[in-house]
Design a protein around this motif. Structure first.
Motif, PDB file in Angstrom:
ATOM      1  N   LYS A  87      32.614  31.949  50.236  1.00  0.00           N
ATOM      2  CA  LYS A  87      32.683  31.786  48.791  1.00  0.00           C
ATOM      3  C   LYS A  87      31.960  32.950  48.113  1.00  0.00           C
ATOM      4  N   GLN A  88      32.441  33.308  46.935  1.00  0.00           N
ATOM      5  CA  GLN A  88      31.884  34.442  46.201  1.00  0.00           C
ATOM      6  C   GLN A  88      30.374  34.315  46.015  1.00  0.00           C
ATOM      7  N   MET A 144      28.317  35.885  48.826  1.00  0.00           N
ATOM      8  CA  MET A 144      28.669  37.239  49.271  1.00  0.00           C
ATOM      9  C   MET A 144      27.433  38.135  49.438  1.00  0.00           C
ATOM     10  N   ASP A 153      30.316  46.543  43.390  1.00  0.00           N
ATOM     11  CA  ASP A 153      30.006  45.421  42.507  1.00  0.00           C
ATOM     12  C   ASP A 153      28.940  45.761  41.474  1.00  0.00           C
ATOM     13  N   ASN A 184      31.508  44.301  48.051  1.00  0.00           N
ATOM     14  CA  ASN A 184      32.375  43.277  47.468  1.00  0.00           C
ATOM     15  C   ASN A 184      33.709  43.910  47.134  1.00  0.00           C
ATOM     16  N   SER A 224      35.780  43.475  43.855  1.00  0.00           N
ATOM     17  CA  SER A 224      35.361  44.083  42.587  1.00  0.00           C
ATOM     18  C   SER A 224      36.260  45.249  42.194  1.00  0.00           C
ATOM     19  N   ASP A 276      36.390  36.415  49.254  1.00  0.00           N
ATOM     20  CA  ASP A 276      36.576  34.976  49.027  1.00  0.00           C
ATOM     21  C   ASP A 276      38.081  34.723  49.070  1.00  0.00           C
TER      22      ASP A 276
END
Length: 203
Positions: A28-29, A32, A57, A139, A142, A175
């Motif tokens: 899940k985000q 991260m 990010d 991430n 992003s 995610d």
């Protein structure tokens, strides 16, 4: 790091880098950043590797600060920062540790920082490949804010070629529920998937 993070590190240690050099992890985000921190600790301190964190990010200082708080040695870690110049964040003149790109808009050119040192028309210092054992992307989702899926695919293919040519471990998280199309693209390009289990996160 606390006991839960150490247990997460132990779980990841049995999977990261054990079957080839290309990995995505799915979580899940909200988790991260935590997983990235634990993977960096595992690679830098446990395995004594040298690497590069590509930050898409937030400016690199955010991740560097968190690593410092957790007392993770960053001596062998460099950064490629795609965010600082665009966000107006202060740019630190430390070319041995941080390579800045001219914003997050051309992710398909990102890997040029490992070859000729150019990001579009913006001159950067190239990363020396002999100093790199791994590349972690903080991430990858992003980049979708500013780039097309076609640009993402080009970036991933180039990253995979770089990994294969120089025997470099690559790791990035996504995610899968929040970014289904990107997850599908990553699955088509990256061989190994590590599904972060809830019990790893909560001990």
């Amino acid at each position: 790091m606390n006991e839960k993070d150490l247990r997460l590190e132990e779980a990841l240690s049995s999977q990261v880098g054990v079957d080839g050099n290309d990995y995505i992890f799915t979580t899940k985000q909200v988790f991260m950043v935590r997983v990235n921190l634990v993977i960096l600790k595992l690679l830098l301190e446990n395995r004594k590797k040298r690497g590069v964190a590509v930050v898409l990010d937030r400016p690199y200082g955010y991740l560097a600060h968190l690593l410092s708080l957790h007392r993770v040695d960053q001596t062998n870690l460099s950064y490629i920062d795609t965010v600082a110049r665009f966000s107006g964040d202060s740019v630190i003149d430390n070319p041995k540790k941080v390579v800045y790109t001219d914003g997050p808009f051309h992710v398909e050119l990102l890997m040029n920082a490992f070859s000729d040192g150019y990001e579009d028309d913006f001159k950067t210092k190239a990363i020396e490949m002999e100093d790199v054992d791994f590349i972690l992307i903080d991430n990858v989702a992003s980049a979708l804010t500013y780039n097309t899926m076609e640009a993402m695919e080009t970036c991933l293919k180039t990253l995979k070629e770089l990994s294969d040519k120089h025997n470099i471990l690559i790791v990035m998280g996504v995610d899968p529920h929040a970014h289904r199309a990107l997850y599908g693209l990553l699955k088509s390009e990256i061989k190994n998937e590590i599904k972060i289990e809830e019990r790893w996160l909560h001990g």
